[in-house]
Design an enzyme around this catalytic site. Structure first.
Site: not given
Ligand code: NAD
Length: 419
Positions: A108-110
């Protein structure tokens, strides 16, 4: 003018890297369709009351590329150049990275498109808390676990954990990693990315017969990943001849005093002007003659136009995606040994995993336990990637992707997700 040149879209690079490894694995189209693209993409609006009383709206993102092997895992970046495509690329790389170091997480990443250097602590806290509430449906210790990335740190993670916990009514440390130790952070997490970079450089030097003592090193980006890698290389007897950050680059032929430089950067906020060093063009740092080049800032900084001028034996990718595919091909041709990002900087997520395990089990490991487990994982992962490279006669990057992708395919198959 800084050395960064965003010549390629990072997501196109991630997809191209995927295809190269999928070709090497002989993956069929159905399987590619299943695992190539993000599972979930969330775009959020983050309104913040600024110190001058006005409301400013920031754009934020959280992407879950894969949860096939466990909860999504990946950092949160605050930077003016954050785009949805960049976050998708970084989330994709996280999937393969977690699989390469073989920890039970997906990718994931944000990120938030903002300029944190021109925001007060108060504004940053409000933006972080508002962003957390906007991505709340996606995150959680069993779903998706954020961590620090460029221009975010343990304080940012503490704000996220606090905001998340307030909605549940009790403290939930396992929702983020890279927290302050006082909130359940792991010993060794802050240094883990740079330490992992160091272990993979040790392995590469051993493989290539390059003594680390006296080896010359240039480091682009002197933040968390770059400064810790530089410190450990310095302690091992290497000479750090050049360092840069977003404000400039410095050079010293017989090696910089890294502990003093870290001290100055902490106080002054930049590396330029370090006593005994001379200023150099940040772009020139990438093409200095040296044994080891450590890109530890942003994506696509070595590309088709400067790759032929790179004069190092080893590129250790502390940053995610610092080489474009064109640069990759040029360096491979020149015989440069590239330690790919999804292996080289996997130490951060590995100790994040240790932190999550400790939180979930209410345990505290000592530093020796953390570092020795990290060393074992990084060195084993390096050996696996090298062995795959030699067996399949592919680049280190393709070899790492082959291992990561194969593990994700295996997980999907075991879950019975294929028609
Ligand atoms: P950081 O915010 O601590 O440091 C970033 C550094 O890069 C700063 O010194 C900044 O001045 C410098 N920088 C920014 N633009 C630059 C430019 N154009 N030229 C030279 N220097 C520049 O960030 P970090 O956590 O060290 O992350 C750096 C890289 O490492 C990123 O690619 C990140 O995704 C990757 N990474 C970090 C972690 C982690 O645990 N922090 C884990 C894996 C990968």
């Amino acid at each position: 003018m800084l050395a960064t040149k965003l010549v390629d879209n990072a997501y196109d690079v991630a997809l191209e890297n995927f295809d190269a490894a999928a070709d090497a694995l002989g993956l069929d189209n159905d399987t590619r369709e299943m695992i190539k693209y993000p599972e979930r993409v969330l775009t959020v609006s983050v309104p913040v009351r600024m110190d001058d009383g006005s409301i400013k709206r920031f754009q934020g993102y959280r992407v879950q590329h894969s949860t096939a092997r466990g909860p999504a895992k990946g950092g949160i970046r605050f930077h003016p150049q954050v785009t949805l495509d960049e976050v998708k690329a970084l989330a994709t790389w996280m999937t393969w990275k977690c699989a390469v170091v073989n920890i039970p997480f997906g990718g994931g990443k944000g990120g938030i498109t903002c300029d944190p250097k021109h925001m007060s602590q108060h504004e940053l806290e409000h933006m972080t808390r508002r962003y957390t509430s906007a991505i709340l449906p996606l995150i959680g210790p069993q779903q998706d676990i954020p961590a620090p990335d460029v221009y975010t740190n343990s304080q940012t993670m503490a704000w996220i954990m606090d905001t998340y916990s307030m909605t549940k009514g009790y403290t939930i440390p396992g929702v983020v990693t890279g927290k302050p130790i006082s909130l359940g952070g792991s010993l060794g997490r802050n240094e883990a990315t740079g330490r992992g970079v160091f272990y993979t450089i040790q392995c590469a030097c051993e493989h290539l017969g390059i003594p680390l003592t006296g080896a010359t090193v240039a480091v682009q980006g002197f933040g968390n990943a770059g400064s810790v890698a530089a410190q450990l290389l310095h302690e091992a007897g290497a000479k750090i001849i050049a360092v840069s950050d977003s404000a400039g680059a410095i050079f010293k032929r017989d090696g910089l005093d890294v502990p003093e430089l870290i001290h100055m950067k902490a106080i002054a906020g930049h590396v330029h002007g370090f006593p005994g060093s001379e200023p150099i063009d940040p772009a020139a740092l990438l093409t200095l003659k040296c044994d080891i080049l450590v890109p530890a800032a942003l994506e696509n900084i070595i590309h088709g136009e400067n790759a032929r001028s790179v004069r190092t034996k080893i590129v250790a990718e502390a940053a995610n995606g610092p080489l474009t595919p064109e640069a990759d091909a040029i360096l491979e041709d020149k015989g440069t040994f590239v330690i790919p990002d999804i292996l080289c900087n996997g130490g951060g997520v590995t100790v994040s995993y240790f932190e999550w395990v400790q939180n979930e089990q209410h345990l505290r490991w000592d530093l020796h336990e953390v570092n020795s487990r990290l060393e074992r994982i990084m060195k084993n992962s390096f050996s696996e990637v090298l062995e795959t490279k030699l067996q399949r006669k592919v680049s280190m990057r393709t070899a790492a992707n082959v291992i990561g992708i194969a593990r994700v395919v295996e997980a999907n198959k075991s879950r019975g997700l294929y028609p």
